[in-house]
Motif scaffolding. Structure first.
Motif, short mmCIF file in Angstrom:
data_model
loop_
_atom_site.label_atom_id
_atom_site.label_comp_id
_atom_site.label_asym_id
_atom_site.label_seq_id
_atom_site.Cartn_x
_atom_site.Cartn_y
_atom_site.Cartn_z
N PHE A 1 37.44 29.26 40.69
CA PHE A 1 36.84 28.55 41.81
C PHE A 1 35.67 29.34 42.36
O PHE A 1 35.56 30.55 42.12
N ALA A 2 34.79 28.62 43.04
CA ALA A 2 33.56 29.23 43.54
C ALA A 2 33.85 30.05 44.79
O ALA A 2 34.65 29.65 45.64
N LYS A 3 33.19 31.21 44.87
CA LYS A 3 33.25 32.05 46.07
C LYS A 3 31.94 32.82 46.17
O LYS A 3 31.56 33.52 45.23
N ASP A 4 31.26 32.66 47.28
CA ASP A 4 30.02 33.38 47.55
C ASP A 4 28.97 33.20 46.45
O ASP A 4 28.30 34.15 46.04
N GLY A 5 28.86 31.97 45.92
CA GLY A 5 27.84 31.66 44.93
C GLY A 5 28.19 32.03 43.50
O GLY A 5 27.39 31.84 42.59
N ARG A 6 29.37 32.60 43.29
CA ARG A 6 29.83 32.93 41.94
C ARG A 6 31.23 32.36 41.77
O ARG A 6 31.76 31.72 42.66
N TYR A 7 31.81 32.57 40.61
CA TYR A 7 33.18 32.13 40.36
C TYR A 7 34.09 33.35 40.30
O TYR A 7 33.65 34.45 39.98
N VAL A 8 35.36 33.13 40.63
CA VAL A 8 36.35 34.20 40.58
C VAL A 8 37.52 33.78 39.70
O VAL A 8 37.86 32.60 39.61
N VAL A 9 38.11 34.79 39.03
CA VAL A 9 39.27 34.60 38.16
C VAL A 9 40.48 35.20 38.87
O VAL A 9 40.53 36.40 39.10
N PRO A 10 41.46 34.37 39.25
CA PRO A 10 42.68 34.90 39.85
C PRO A 10 43.50 35.65 38.80
O PRO A 10 43.63 35.19 37.66
N VAL A 11 44.06 36.81 39.19
CA VAL A 11 44.88 37.61 38.26
C VAL A 11 46.28 37.71 38.86
O VAL A 11 46.49 38.37 39.88
N LYS A 12 47.23 37.03 38.20
CA LYS A 12 48.61 36.95 38.69
C LYS A 12 49.31 38.31 38.66
O LYS A 12 48.95 39.19 37.88
N ALA A 13 50.35 38.43 39.49
CA ALA A 13 51.11 39.67 39.60
C ALA A 13 51.72 40.08 38.26
O ALA A 13 51.69 41.27 37.91
N ASP A 14 52.25 39.13 37.50
CA ASP A 14 52.88 39.52 36.22
C ASP A 14 51.84 40.05 35.22
O ASP A 14 52.14 40.93 34.42
N ILE A 15 50.62 39.57 35.31
CA ILE A 15 49.55 40.08 34.45
C ILE A 15 49.16 41.49 34.91
O ILE A 15 49.00 42.40 34.09
N ARG A 16 49.03 41.69 36.21
CA ARG A 16 48.70 43.02 36.73
C ARG A 16 49.77 44.04 36.35
O ARG A 16 49.45 45.17 35.96
N ARG A 17 51.04 43.65 36.43
CA ARG A 17 52.12 44.56 36.04
C ARG A 17 52.08 44.85 34.54
O ARG A 17 52.18 46.01 34.12
N ALA A 18 51.93 43.80 33.74
CA ALA A 18 51.94 43.97 32.27
C ALA A 18 50.80 44.86 31.81
O ALA A 18 50.96 45.65 30.86
N GLU A 19 49.65 44.76 32.46
CA GLU A 19 48.47 45.53 32.07
C GLU A 19 48.30 46.79 32.91
O GLU A 19 47.30 47.49 32.76
N GLU A 20 49.25 47.02 33.83
CA GLU A 20 49.22 48.20 34.71
C GLU A 20 47.90 48.31 35.47
O GLU A 20 47.23 49.34 35.48
N LEU A 21 47.54 47.21 36.13
CA LEU A 21 46.27 47.13 36.87
C LEU A 21 46.50 47.33 38.35
O LEU A 21 47.49 46.87 38.91
N SER A 22 45.54 48.00 38.98
CA SER A 22 45.54 48.21 40.42
C SER A 22 44.18 47.81 40.98
O SER A 22 43.18 47.77 40.25
N GLU A 23 44.15 47.57 42.26
CA GLU A 23 42.89 47.24 42.93
C GLU A 23 41.84 48.29 42.60
O GLU A 23 42.11 49.49 42.61
N GLY A 24 40.64 47.81 42.24
CA GLY A 24 39.53 48.70 41.91
C GLY A 24 39.40 49.03 40.44
O GLY A 24 38.36 49.51 40.01
N ASP A 25 40.46 48.76 39.65
CA ASP A 25 40.36 49.00 38.20
C ASP A 25 39.28 48.11 37.60
O ASP A 25 39.14 46.95 37.97
N HIS A 26 38.53 48.66 36.67
CA HIS A 26 37.49 47.91 35.95
C HIS A 26 38.16 47.25 34.75
O HIS A 26 38.77 47.95 33.94
N VAL A 27 38.10 45.93 34.66
CA VAL A 27 38.79 45.21 33.59
C VAL A 27 37.84 44.34 32.78
O VAL A 27 36.86 43.82 33.31
N ALA A 28 38.13 44.22 31.50
CA ALA A 28 37.39 43.31 30.61
C ALA A 28 38.16 41.99 30.57
O ALA A 28 39.37 41.97 30.42
#
Length: 94
Positions: free
Chosen positions: A61-88
């Motif tokens: 969905f659009a936010k501030d003139g760009r689009y954003v991709v929501p990243v679910k909790a189970d994906i963040r856990r599976a990929e061991e992601l935290s706020e600020g991590d740079h992701v592809a």
């Protein structure tokens, strides 16, 4: 349409807190140009996102003139992601 990009994972502390990766300006323009044929309402655009070994169905969905991709909790856990991590992100839209 398929896009590949990277960016930081950020946290929105709104009434419904969530984590996102922002689609870069140029890619957001491409999506915006095609959005009328892609959206299913309210500007939401169906997509399949992949980060690392995790793939899931989501909506952009659009936010501030760009689009954003929501990243679910189970994906963040599976990929061991935290706020600020740079992701592809690999994004299949439509």
């Amino acid at each position: 349409m398929r896009l590949t990009f990277s960016g930081p994972l950020w946290y929105w502390r709104g009434p419904a807190p969530w984590y996102f990766v922002t689609v870069p300006d140029d890619d957001s323009e491409v999506i915006k140009d095609e959005s009328a044929s892609l959206t299913y309402g309210w500007g939401m655009i169906p997509a399949t996102a992949t980060i690392g070994g995790s793939t899931w169905k989501t909506s952009l969905f659009a936010k501030d003139g760009r689009y954003v991709v929501p990243v679910k909790a189970d994906i963040r856990r599976a990929e061991e992601l935290s706020e600020g991590d740079h992701v592809a992100v690999d994004l299949a839209i439509g």
